[in-house]
Write a protein that holds these residues in place. Structure first.
Motif, mmCIF file in Angstrom:
data_model
loop_
_atom_site.group_PDB
_atom_site.id
_atom_site.type_symbol
_atom_site.label_atom_id
_atom_site.label_comp_id
_atom_site.label_asym_id
_atom_site.label_seq_id
_atom_site.Cartn_x
_atom_site.Cartn_y
_atom_site.Cartn_z
ATOM 1 N N VAL B 241 33.919 52.804 44.955
ATOM 2 C CA VAL B 241 34.502 51.508 45.297
ATOM 3 C C VAL B 241 33.511 50.703 46.133
ATOM 4 C CG1 VAL B 241 36.329 50.355 46.593
ATOM 5 C CG2 VAL B 241 36.889 52.312 45.145
ATOM 6 N N ALA B 242 32.875 51.380 47.084
ATOM 7 C CA ALA B 242 31.891 50.691 47.930
ATOM 8 C C ALA B 242 30.753 50.131 47.079
ATOM 9 C CB ALA B 242 31.354 51.634 48.996
ATOM 10 N N ASP B 243 30.324 50.916 46.072
ATOM 11 C CA ASP B 243 29.274 50.420 45.177
ATOM 12 C C ASP B 243 29.683 49.109 44.525
ATOM 13 O OD1 ASP B 243 27.384 52.377 45.556
ATOM 14 O OD2 ASP B 243 28.192 53.703 43.986
ATOM 15 N N ARG B 244 30.916 49.102 44.000
ATOM 16 C CA ARG B 244 31.402 47.905 43.319
ATOM 17 C C ARG B 244 31.462 46.705 44.272
ATOM 18 N NH1 ARG B 244 34.514 47.301 38.892
ATOM 19 N NH2 ARG B 244 34.059 45.112 39.198
ATOM 20 N N ILE B 245 31.947 46.978 45.474
ATOM 21 C CA ILE B 245 32.102 45.868 46.424
ATOM 22 C C ILE B 245 30.738 45.292 46.787
ATOM 23 C CG2 ILE B 245 32.876 45.247 48.756
ATOM 24 C CD1 ILE B 245 35.211 47.163 48.392
ATOM 25 N N VAL B 246 29.775 46.178 47.041
ATOM 26 C CA VAL B 246 28.439 45.690 47.394
ATOM 27 C C VAL B 246 27.866 44.856 46.247
ATOM 28 C CG1 VAL B 246 26.062 46.378 47.901
ATOM 29 C CG2 VAL B 246 27.966 47.518 49.047
ATOM 30 N N GLU B 247 28.102 45.330 45.033
ATOM 31 C CA GLU B 247 27.647 44.593 43.851
ATOM 32 C C GLU B 247 28.266 43.190 43.807
ATOM 33 O OE1 GLU B 247 28.677 45.713 39.446
ATOM 34 O OE2 GLU B 247 27.889 47.471 40.512
ATOM 35 N N LEU B 248 29.589 43.146 44.071
ATOM 36 C CA LEU B 248 30.293 41.866 44.064
ATOM 37 C C LEU B 248 29.735 40.926 45.124
ATOM 38 C CD1 LEU B 248 33.922 43.234 43.734
ATOM 39 C CD2 LEU B 248 32.888 41.586 42.192
ATOM 40 N N LEU B 249 29.502 41.474 46.298
ATOM 41 C CA LEU B 249 28.989 40.639 47.385
ATOM 42 C C LEU B 249 27.592 40.146 47.052
ATOM 43 C CD1 LEU B 249 30.129 42.671 50.540
ATOM 44 C CD2 LEU B 249 31.235 40.685 49.506
#
Ligand SMILES: Cc1cc2nc3c(=O)[nH]c(=O)nc-3n(C[C@H](O)[C@H](O)[C@H](O)COP(=O)(O)OP(=O)(O)OC[C@H]3O[C@@H](n4cnc5c(N)ncnc54)[C@H](O)[C@@H]3O)c2cc1C
Ligand code: SF4
Ligand code: SF4
Lengths: 433, 257, 326
Positions: B241-249
């Motif tokens: 989930v953290a990976d996805r969020i960082v990607e989104l940011l």
């Protein structure tokens, strides 16, 4: 006023001891306290009449001046319990120069009317405060959070700024058909005036659905205005927006004129109050009931399907109880529910505590927090817990959200806050939510 | 000094926007129109300017649905005059045309400052302040957060990305796109608005605008973005989930890559 | 008719902004398809030209009039350049600079302008453009017909990597940096910059932030605030909160989001342990993107969130901090 609402210790106006110089002989006289009272500035001398002149000249503002300082009102004022307030204190402050028109004190009164109940001089804050607020509002001196609600009410016809076309969205999951007059304008017995929080607040919508199920089960012929409904706006009036209230009244009356109904039933004691007391002043007379008054006489017809087994305490809404004298209808309903043990809180009925939402307090949470040690709703939640109840029952749409929030913030998550109609519905075997 | 505040109506975004049958416009029959929030800021800044010195403040708007309410509110707040520009105005009015209509009226007026909202929810072909300033051939400044004016000069606080503010000295007349007034827009009581309504006070002026080169901008259709309604749930454990969020940011330029 | 794509570069504090690379990357793609060049206009900080290797030509000026951002000087310089270069398309951002310049160009050049662009494609002789409209509630499909056009593009819509020379595999620009001759262009300017005020560090304005980390009662106790603060610091985002935390005195009132607090509209609102009471939603539901972390899959916050996760907020915070600090 101290931030956080701590009580101020009284300041003595007498000296223990004084020395007075004679203007004739030049001799100095030592005087003990008992005597020197008459040489100290007395309360009666250090005041200005300016404030009272300004307030007294307003329609409704006359009575503040009548106060003779007996102090009966202060201990019953719900705001004083968590801060420094009450008519006598306001009177004294105005007397010593407070400009009420620009003071935060103007916005703390919830117009709960408990002071008027005990005041021998009939100092009526329920009239004084709105009159002064009206002037403040006209001068643009209005707390931002409240102005925002006024604007939303003007624009959308509801205090929450919600889409007027979604006013009857709650009916979708009611499980029973709810007639909307715009699409089916046949005459109806009961016009159910849902008001804002039952129309839009998720917890209010649950109560609205409960009402629809219960009324249907009891064979009540009812219908709603749906998208045509606008708030009555009584709290906006008491918060100083009389112009808004009047504009709304024109629209409400025009809408009501289009339909044929016998009586209006509403869950909102504030709207109820205006329909009963303000509308007739302008010649608009309707037969109006609070929903508990509609249902109480019908309890014998209710088929109960479920025993609830809980201890319930009831919070009297100021605008149903003190303002309009109805204390029994809600209790009749509660007592009729199988398995409900009703206990009273110390402050109940005529002396019921205020939830803090009246007179605009609903929309002044931020400002009030700066002057009180805790929210009125939190105080009340703790009283409910002390009464030994597991359920705090209410019948005013403002209260569910206020008390649920108060239960959380005081760490009393175990206390359930339910509208009476939700309890009735549950015991009748309805959706219960 | 003469200050003109240009205000416009936009569809109320509280409501669901429904489209016309051909999908090229929002269905205006059903819509509620409200004042553009940035125009409200521009009006407030104008009122502050008026109060700070000796100025006349005129609000101007095109004849759009529910605009009278906006103009009456402006009068109640302290505007000296309200002008409604009429003509055959229906449907969506693009910013180029809006600027041309305003410019044609302004060219017959004396004015020192034109204040208007920095942007609006439907200015697809560009923001009004720049278009209007360019058409009038006067300086224009967008994203102003404060305006002061005297003797043919204005001082304008212009906010750039990242919060840097440049303070410009601008020769008047000029057009300023206001992002935020120095204080929150004032509240005007409903009784005052109703008084303004009863005493009239809106002057109607018919305008014709020179045709402008916007025919090369063709709005083919409006579509709703993929339905929201419920969050897209991110799968996996905290790490994924953290990976996805960082990607989104990162995609939004909010973390350095 | 040229097929060149011209980009206005933006910079701040001696660095090119991300959106510039996003635009240059997109310009490259469009120019390659149409057989044109990518031109970048860089005003003020000529020294940054070497970072724009993805462009074919970087047109620079160090004229004192454009040393700091001056709306009118930028506008005049751009009109001057564009009239001489006659590109097929001009790309700017929708920042302050982009708004000032794109609108003025549209009138003076003149050319049709599409703003709030999220996508641009070639469509035969025309450009097919998608714009964000009505606060993001709708998308508009626009055709820009005619021989030239301007697009003001929303930041974050195209990958910045495509415009960075080191990533895109282009070496340093050599000989392609041209100094502009802007003689006379700035005569009689009506705008002069009196002062530049940098934002004060330290005081937090949660309404102005693009990214907000917001916490609710889900964090349990005051001590846990530190963990979240660490994440906020790592992300360079202010910390906001739901009301109960403010009531407890854990954070100042200026950080409260909601009905009785502030209304925020960041690009991304990261909600950790917030249930989504209506009073809270009122203050944040217009954020561009909401990412919600809440262990309760039924929490109402998920009704307004764009992305959601039910992992524990502390696990997520740890993982995020690790990644961001790398
Ligand atoms: C008049 C009025 C005005 C108000 N104004 C505001 C306002 O301006 N702003 C505001 O915010 N509120 C306001 N409120 C209060 C509002 O009603 C709610 O009480 C409040 O927003 C709840 O805050 P919360 O979401 O942080 O707490 P909760 O509702 O208690 O939610 C905590 C959430 O955290 C989740 N959680 C717990 N542990 C974890 C974990 N380890 N990992 C991930 N998730 C976890 C839980 O599932 C839960 O959903 C107002 C209320 C009233 C009556
Ligand atoms: S009860 Fe009435 S008279 Fe007595 S102090 Fe209060 S306001 Fe004054
Ligand atoms: S009306 Fe209620 S809140 Fe207001 S002063 Fe009287 S007792 Fe206090």
């Amino acid at each position: 006023m101290p931030i956080g609402g701590r009580k101020q210790p009284p300041t003595a106006v007498e000296l223990e001891h004084a020395t007075v110089t004679s203007p004739l002989s030049g001799r100095e006289w030592e005087l003990p306290g008992m005597w020197n009272r008459m040489f100290e500035q007395r309360v009666e001398w250090d005041f200005t009449t300016e404030g009272f002149e300004k307030i007294g000249s307003l329609e409704g503002g006359e009575s503040l001046e009548w106060c003779y300082g007996c102090g009966k009102c202060v201990p019953v004022c719900p705001v004083d319990l968590v801060g420094e307030y009450g008519p006598r204190k306001i009177h004294r402050k105005v007397q010593t120069g407070l400009d009420l028109f620009t003071s935060d004190d103007l916005w703390l009164c919830t117009t709960c009317m408990n002071c008027l109940r005990v005041c021998p001089k009939e100092v009526d804050m329920v009239k004084v405060m709105p009159a002064v607020r009206e002037v403040a509002v006209a001068e643009g001196q209005v707390p931002g959070e409240l102005a925002d609600v006024f604007e939303k009410t003007f624009r959308y016809g509801n205090a929450l700024g919600e889409n007027p076309r979604r006013r009857h969205a709650w009916t979708r999951d009611a499980g029973v058909d709810v007639r909307v007059l715009a699409s089916d304008p046949r005459p109806v017995d009961v016009l159910f005036y849902v008001e804002d929080y039952w129309s839009y607040h998720p917890r209010g919508m649950q109560a609205a659905r409960s009402f629809a199920r219960v009324a249907t089960a009891l064979g009540v012929d009812f219908a709603i205005l749906g998208p045509e409904e606008k708030t009555i706006g009584d709290s906006q009036r008491l918060a100083g927006e009389k112009g808004l209230f009047e504009a709304l009244m024109e629209d409400v009356v025009a809408t009501l004129d289009r339909y044929e109904f016998q009586r209006i039933v509403t869950p909102d004691p504030h709207g109820f109050n205006a329909l009963v007391k303000e509308y007739p002043k302008r010649g608009h007379r309707y037969d109006v009931l609070h929903y508990t008054q509609l249902l109480a006489p019908l309890v014998d017809r209710i088929e109960w399907r479920k025993e609830l087994d809980c201890t319930v305490t009831f919070h009297d809404p100021c605008y149903l109880g003190r303002h309009n004298g109805e204390y029994d209808a809600p209790r009749t309903l509660l007592r009729a529910i199988p398995g409900v043990r009703l206990v009273e809180m110390g402050r109940c009925r005529e002396n019921g505590y205020c939830c803090g939402g009246g007179g605009g307090g609903m929309w002044l949470d931020g400002l009030t927090a700066n002057h009180t040690s805790e929210r009125l709703s939190e105080r009340r939640v703790r009283e409910a817990v002390e009464s030994g109840a597991d359920v705090l029952a209410v019948c005013c749409p403002y209260e569910v959200s206020r008390f649920e929030d108060g239960a959380k913030s005081t760490g009393n998550d175990q206390l359930q806050v339910r509208d009476i109609i939700e309890l009735v519905d549950e015991a009748m075997g309805g959706g219960g939510g | 000094m003469r200050i003109v505040v240009a205000v416009k109506q936009i569809p109320d975004l509280v409501e669901e926007l429904e489209l016309t049958a051909d999908g090229t416009d929002v269905d205006r029959e059903l819509l509620k129109m409200v004042v553009n929030e940035f125009d409200d800021q521009a009006l407030e800044e104008g009122l502050c300017l008026k109060e700070a010195g000796d100025a006349e403040l005129v609000v101007v708007a095109l004849d759009e649905p529910d605009v009278d309410q906006t103009l009456h509110a402006a009068l109640a707040k302290g505007a000296d005059a309200a002008i409604k520009l009429t003509g055959a105005l229906t449907g969506w009015i693009d910013s180029h045309r809006r600027a041309a209509l305003l410019a044609s009226w302004l060219s017959g007026q004396s004015f020192d400052l034109v204040l208007t909202g920095v942007q609006a929810a439907d200015d697809l072909d560009g923001q009004l302040p720049g278009l209007l300033g360019a058409q009038l051939e006067v300086p224009h400044i967008s994203v102003a957060v404060r305006v002061e004016a005297e003797d043919g000069m204005a001082k304008v606080w212009q906010e750039l990305a990242g919060g840097t503010v440049v303070v410009d000295e601008v020769r008047l007349p000029a057009v300023i796109g206001v992002q935020a007034a120095r204080q929150a827009p004032r509240y005007v009581s409903i009784s005052r608005i109703r008084q303004a309504q009863q005493s009239g006070g809106i002057t109607e002026v018919e305008v014709q605008a020179a045709e402008l080169g916007t025919e090369q901008f063709a709005l083919r259709r409006l579509v709703a973005p993929e339905a929201a309604g419920h969050a897209e749930m991110l799968a996996g454990g905290a790490g994924e989930v953290a990976d996805r969020i960082v990607e989104l940011l990162r995609a939004k330029g909010l973390v350095r890559s | 008719m040229g097929n060149d794509v011209l980009v206005l570069a933006e910079h701040r504090n001696g660095r090119l902004s991300d959106v510039t690379f996003e635009l240059v990357g997109k310009a490259r793609e469009l120019a390659d398809r149409g057989g044109g060049r990518v031109l970048a206009v860089l005003l003020g900080e000529t020294s940054l030209a070497h970072e724009l290797g993805v462009a074919d030509v970087v047109l620079c000026s160090e004229d004192p009039a454009v040393a700091t951002y001056n709306a009118q000087a930028y506008e005049r310089a751009m009109v001057h350049v564009v009239e001489r270069q006659q590109p097929r398309l001009v790309l700017t951002s929708t920042t302050t600079v982009g708004m000032d310049v794109s609108t003025a160009l549209s009138v003076h050049w003149p050319a049709p302008l599409a703003s709030y662009v999220v996508d641009v494609r070639r469509d035969g002789e025309d450009l097919a453009v998608t714009c964000r409209a009505y606060g993001g509630k709708l998308l508009a499909e626009v055709a820009l017909t005619g021989p030239r056009a301007i697009c003001a593009v929303i930041a974050g819509c195209f990958p910045a990597a495509d415009g960075r020379s080191e990533v895109a595999g282009r070496s340093e620009v050599a000989g392609q940096v041209e100094l502009l001759d802007l003689e006379g262009v700035f005569d009689g300017l009506g705008v002069s910059v009196a002062q530049v005020v940098e934002p004060e560090k330290g005081d937090v304005d949660i309404t102005a932030a693009d990214l907000l980390v917001s916490v609710g009662r889900g964090i349990g106790s005051r001590e846990n605030l530190e963990v979240v603060q660490e994440l906020a610091d790592a992300l360079g985002a202010p910390l906001a909160a739901s009301r109960p935390l403010i009531d407890q005195g854990w954070l100042p009132k200026a950080r409260q989001v909601g009905k009785s607090g502030l209304t925020v509209r960041p690009k991304v609102y990261l909600a950790l342990g917030i249930s989504g009471a209506p009073e809270h939603l009122e203050g944040m539901q217009h954020a561009e993107t909401v990412i919600a972390c809440n262990t309760d899959p039924k929490a109402p916050i998920f009704d307004v969130a764009t992305y959601g996760t039910t992992v524990d907020l502390f696990d997520l915070t740890d993982e995020l901090v690790k990644r961001v600090q790398e």
